[in-house]
Design a protein around this motif. Sequence first.
Motif, PDB file in Angstrom:
ATOM      1  N   GLY A 134      24.895   8.669 -21.431  1.00 18.90           N
ATOM      2  CA  GLY A 134      23.555   8.358 -20.943  1.00 18.90           C
ATOM      3  C   GLY A 134      23.383   6.878 -20.668  1.00 18.90           C
ATOM      4  N   SER A 135      23.964   6.039 -21.517  1.00 18.58           N
ATOM      5  CA  SER A 135      23.845   4.587 -21.288  1.00 18.58           C
ATOM      6  C   SER A 135      24.512   4.201 -19.974  1.00 18.58           C
ATOM      7  N   TYR A 148      13.407   4.021 -24.371  1.00 22.21           N
ATOM      8  CA  TYR A 148      14.801   3.874 -24.812  1.00 22.21           C
ATOM      9  C   TYR A 148      15.678   4.292 -23.649  1.00 22.21           C
ATOM     10  N   LYS A 172      23.620  14.098 -22.370  1.00 23.54           N
ATOM     11  CA  LYS A 172      23.326  14.965 -23.529  1.00 23.54           C
ATOM     12  C   LYS A 172      23.363  16.467 -23.235  1.00 23.54           C
ATOM     13  N   ASP A 198      14.617   8.899 -16.221  1.00 25.04           N
ATOM     14  CA  ASP A 198      15.669   8.974 -17.231  1.00 25.04           C
ATOM     15  C   ASP A 198      15.495  10.305 -17.961  1.00 25.04           C
TER      16      ASP A 198
END
Length: 435
Positions: free
Chosen positions: A110-111, A143, A260, A231
């Motif tokens: 994800g980052s 986040y 994820k 996101d």
Amino acid sequence: MYDETVVAARFWHPFSDMRHDAEIVLDRAAGCRVWDAGGREYIDATAGLWFCNVGHGRAELADAAAAQMRRLAAYHTYGALANRPVLDLADRLASLLPIPDAAIFFTQSGSDAVDTAAKLARRYWQAAGSPERRFIVAREHAYHGMNGFGTSLAGIPANRDGYGRLIEDVVVVPHDDASALAALLDARSPEIAAFIGEPMIGAGGVHPPRDGYWQEVERLCRAHDVLLVADEVVTGFGRVGTWFGAERVGCTPDIVAGAKGVTSGYVPLGFVACGPRIREPFWRGDAGLWRHGYTYSGHATACAVALANVDILEREGLIDRAAALEPAFAQIVGDLGEHPAVREVRSFGLAAAVELRTDVLDGDPTALERLVATIRDEGVLTRAIVGNALQISPPLVIERDELVSVRDRIASALERVFGPGHVAATRSRDEAEAL
Ligand SMILES: Cc1ncc(COP(=O)(O)O)c(C=O)c1O
């Protein structure tokens, strides 16, 4: 000099206070249950770290990985190279995404997906002849992972602090106030490349969006020609009762970042999707080739597992199941709000935060961690998230009686740590099961 007793361990836990005294070694898992190496059973109230949507121990996913590994475990996909699973997964995701005619760029996490999305937005504006559009607007409590861009875009100040200058072309706005975004865009839109947001803020404390917020954000982005980036690392693949959160909140993003739930965490995989407008300058060739990608972009085994995972989500109707379970989930978990130490319970889809009152934590900074440990002692795995809250985001396959059990055990831990409340008495197990 360093203290050898402090630095004796080998494994440096992510996001962790390394002074913790004992590790809990997890050993196996099935459905919503996890067992530690000592054989102790826990209910997984967080789906790992928001990822295990189909539940643990799915032999079908292990078989998909094994079959692909035997055939072609991995090969890079730079240049003309591809593999069957990556091509099939790109088609499959395109059919599910809230972006018409999407193409998919694969990442490792994800980052990476967030960094890829941010770079793509800026690179797009360079290619489109507006290089001054460099700023990315993010939200308080956001986040977006821990790579360079994600860290810079964090709406959680503690996650951004301590590194000196990272990416400075970032503006953070309040999370639920479209008028603040409107004012910013009125003043500065010619230098703004994109707005990024989680359809539902997750790790920053589970903040559901206000009604109409995302429609207004989309309207503003369109009016100012600012790219809208969703996101969906947490909200994708059923967490909020739709395939993607954008569907649920009613907007059409230009770019989606995901990870994820795409594999339910069985193997790491992330992706970025965009529509024809964004990719056209690159695919046509006049922007030059996009010098971006990762060793494992399009990893064959990861993509094979993702395909099998999407099969399960579809075949078992888990997205609809999450939507159908949402009212009962909100009510059962909401009961925890009856305990005097709890300030409020927020939930959206199958995600909730149980936020504690700050005054019960005043003078006792370890209380939240003690509560998490006591809940674990009661047989439930949860964790503390930003804003003095507990995360509850179980696998989408959780049964109602397991949810009731999660509630009762958390209620019992609240009593053990903070003294008596009335949670367990508010609704009987039979009533909750009838919901
Ligand atoms: C919304 C969001 N974006 C990005 C990330 C980063 O994903 P990863 O930890 O896989 O790099 C996370 C992780 O929790 C997330 O919640």
